[in-house]
Scaffold this motif. Structure first.
Motif, PDB file in Angstrom:
ATOM      1  N   SER A 163       0.821  -0.992  -0.099  1.00 32.78           N
ATOM      2  CA  SER A 163      -0.052  -0.072   0.113  1.00 32.78           C
ATOM      3  C   SER A 163       0.847   1.379  -0.042  1.00 32.78           C
ATOM      4  O   SER A 163       0.478   2.152  -0.678  1.00 32.78           O
ATOM      5  N   ILE A 164       2.042   1.307   0.687  1.00 35.60           N
ATOM      6  CA  ILE A 164       2.985   2.342   0.632  1.00 35.60           C
ATOM      7  C   ILE A 164       3.417   2.534  -0.699  1.00 35.60           C
ATOM      8  O   ILE A 164       3.748   3.635  -1.202  1.00 35.60           O
ATOM      9  N   ASP A 165       3.931   1.432  -1.434  1.00 42.15           N
ATOM     10  CA  ASP A 165       4.441   1.701  -2.658  1.00 42.15           C
ATOM     11  C   ASP A 165       2.998   2.254  -3.659  1.00 42.15           C
ATOM     12  O   ASP A 165       3.458   3.108  -4.452  1.00 42.15           O
ATOM     13  N   GLU A 166       1.832   1.729  -3.674  1.00 45.77           N
ATOM     14  CA  GLU A 166       0.752   2.249  -4.317  1.00 45.77           C
ATOM     15  C   GLU A 166       0.445   3.655  -4.017  1.00 45.77           C
ATOM     16  O   GLU A 166       0.309   4.498  -4.678  1.00 45.77           O
ATOM     17  N   GLU A 167       0.755   4.184  -2.721  1.00 42.10           N
ATOM     18  CA  GLU A 167       0.368   5.695  -2.498  1.00 42.10           C
ATOM     19  C   GLU A 167       1.735   6.470  -2.947  1.00 42.10           C
ATOM     20  O   GLU A 167       1.497   7.476  -3.378  1.00 42.10           O
ATOM     21  N   LYS A 168       2.791   5.861  -2.986  1.00 46.38           N
ATOM     22  CA  LYS A 168       3.848   6.821  -3.713  1.00 46.38           C
ATOM     23  C   LYS A 168       3.639   6.899  -5.250  1.00 46.38           C
ATOM     24  O   LYS A 168       3.789   7.733  -6.010  1.00 46.38           O
ATOM     25  N   SER A 169       3.055   5.885  -5.878  1.00 45.26           N
ATOM     26  CA  SER A 169       2.815   5.846  -7.084  1.00 45.26           C
ATOM     27  C   SER A 169       1.407   6.626  -7.480  1.00 45.26           C
ATOM     28  O   SER A 169       1.668   7.668  -8.388  1.00 45.26           O
ATOM     29  N   ARG A 170       0.762   6.805  -6.598  1.00 42.70           N
ATOM     30  CA  ARG A 170      -0.401   7.712  -6.695  1.00 42.70           C
ATOM     31  C   ARG A 170      -0.087   9.206  -6.424  1.00 42.70           C
ATOM     32  O   ARG A 170      -0.486   9.998  -7.098  1.00 42.70           O
ATOM     33  N   GLN A 171       0.852   9.255  -5.688  1.00 42.24           N
ATOM     34  CA  GLN A 171       1.309  10.802  -5.429  1.00 42.24           C
ATOM     35  C   GLN A 171       2.214  11.224  -6.427  1.00 42.24           C
ATOM     36  O   GLN A 171       2.015  12.448  -7.018  1.00 42.24           O
ATOM     37  N   LYS A 172       2.909  10.244  -7.191  1.00 40.29           N
ATOM     38  CA  LYS A 172       3.857  10.880  -8.413  1.00 40.29           C
ATOM     39  C   LYS A 172       2.813  11.034  -9.588  1.00 40.29           C
ATOM     40  O   LYS A 172       2.903  12.035 -10.520  1.00 40.29           O
ATOM     41  N   GLU A 173       1.580  10.138  -9.724  1.00 33.46           N
ATOM     42  CA  GLU A 173       0.821  10.760 -10.671  1.00 33.46           C
ATOM     43  C   GLU A 173      -0.059  11.971 -10.235  1.00 33.46           C
ATOM     44  O   GLU A 173      -0.402  12.715 -11.449  1.00 33.46           O
TER      45      GLU A 173
END
Length: 375
Positions: free
Chosen positions: A223-233
């Motif tokens: 979930s942390i990796d997904e949150e980082k991806s969403r933040q980058k997006e």
């Protein structure tokens, strides 16, 4: 005469007819209203004196018929009727317990005796001491879930949400929230972990969870990796939106300069005033410098001056946005409209996509100069 008097008396003694009923829109009174449509006056019947009475009943154990074993030799006296009404689980335990004389015995183990006492006290009067609640918050959350006491469970969740969550205890709280079916608390804990992951990953709770619940640790890491991806997006989209907004402001400034003129630059048939106030168009100065360079640059060849190439792109973008090319004062607007019919379709589709994004970013489909008519 007698008949007239009797009829007159009968008219005076006739009962008053009842009022007509209200329109039958529903068969019951709305919530918060009496049947005659008057508001219900809310009163708090559970006064302080009543609360003190229940507190005294719990503390003194008057005619208690249940004693609760807490596992360390401690006993708490209580009343079966009160426990049964407050908790369906306790009601079932009391029914199945052995009766010794006039009393029954049940056991609540696995938590400190003082936590059990705070729990039973809450069942009597919904009262607690803030210091005790804070000290036994996790035990009370487990007890409220295990014995189905939703009011106490909400109190524990609210206290944890509103200030008791820390870097040290959030992992334990998160695991308890998942076990005790507290979705709001688990969501708040998860957000807290994402926000403070670097500090939380160094705590003892995180290290213990890695060994005891590796699946949960893996899910949190994912979930942390997904949150980082969403933040980058999100960052990419914000940057993209900023670029589209700047393009729109550049189009506005270009029309402003070519149609109205601004201080030192404008159409030849306009009288310019250098002493007028600052321009309200944010990109006006940048477009003015670009227009002046474009008018005097000698390197107008493909792959030559980057500033001239940018000016050509702005002029072409304007031609896609402009709804009135016949009266437009921007240079080459009609020419670009004509050249568009001879261009490659793929290139034209790219320009149309760009125009749509610029218009949607600013929501200017009703603007007098720009529209989606030719997009």
């Amino acid at each position: 005469m007698a008949g007239e008097e009797s009829s007159h008396i009968a008219q005076n003694l006739a009962p008053v007819p009842p009022p007509l009923p209200l329109p039958a829109t529903r068969g019951y009174a709305p919530k918060g209203l009496l049947p005659n449509r008057t508001p219900i006056r809310k009163q708090n019947s559970f006064s302080r004196a009543t609360r003190d009475l229940w507190e005294r009943l719990f503390n003194e154990g008057y005619r208690a018929d249940v004693f609760i074993n807490t596992g360390t030799g401690g006993i708490i006296y209580a009343h079966a009727s009160i426990l049964g009404e407050a908790s369906p689980v306790l009601k079932g335990m009391i029914k199945k317990s052995r009766k010794r004389g006039h009393q029954r015995s049940i056991s609540i183990r696995g938590v400190p005796p003082d936590a059990v006492r705070v729990f039973i006290r809450f069942l009597y009067s919904s009262s607690y001491e803030p210091e005790e609640l804070e000290r036994y918050i996790f035990h009370l959350l487990v007890l409220s879930h295990s014995y189905v006491v939703p009011h106490l469970k909400r109190v524990c969740e609210r206290w944890l949400e509103q200030g008791l969550l820390t870097v040290e205890n959030v992992i334990d709280t998160f695991q308890l929230a998942l076990l005790c079916d507290a979705p709001r608390l688990s969501l708040i804990c998860h957000r807290f972990i994402l926000k403070n992951f670097k500090a939380i990953s160094a705590t003892e709770g995180w290290r213990i969870m890695k060994y005891s619940h590796p699946v949960l640790e893996k899910e949190i890491a994912e979930s942390i990796d997904e949150e980082k991806s969403r933040q980058k997006e999100r960052t990419r989209k914000l940057k993209e939106r900023k670029n589209y907004l700047q393009l729109y402001e550049a189009m506005e400034a270009l029309v402003h300069i070519c149609r109205d003129g601004c201080r030192t630059i404008g159409p030849h048939d306009k009288v310019l005033k250098e002493d007028q106030g600052p321009c309200s168009y944010a990109m006006c100065k940048a477009i003015e410098l670009l227009v002046r360079h474009f008018a005097g640059c000698k390197m107008r060849v493909p792959g030559g001056c980057i500033h001239c190439k940018r000016m050509w792109q702005l002029l072409e973008l304007h031609s896609h946005l402009c709804a009135n090319p016949d009266v437009c004062r921007v240079p080459l607007c009609r020419n670009f409209k004509q050249w568009r019919t001879k261009k490659d379709k793929k290139d034209d589709i790219k320009w149309r996509i760009l125009v749509r994004k610029v218009l949607r970013t600013k929501s200017i489909s009703g603007s007098p100069f720009f529209s989606l008519e030719f997009v």
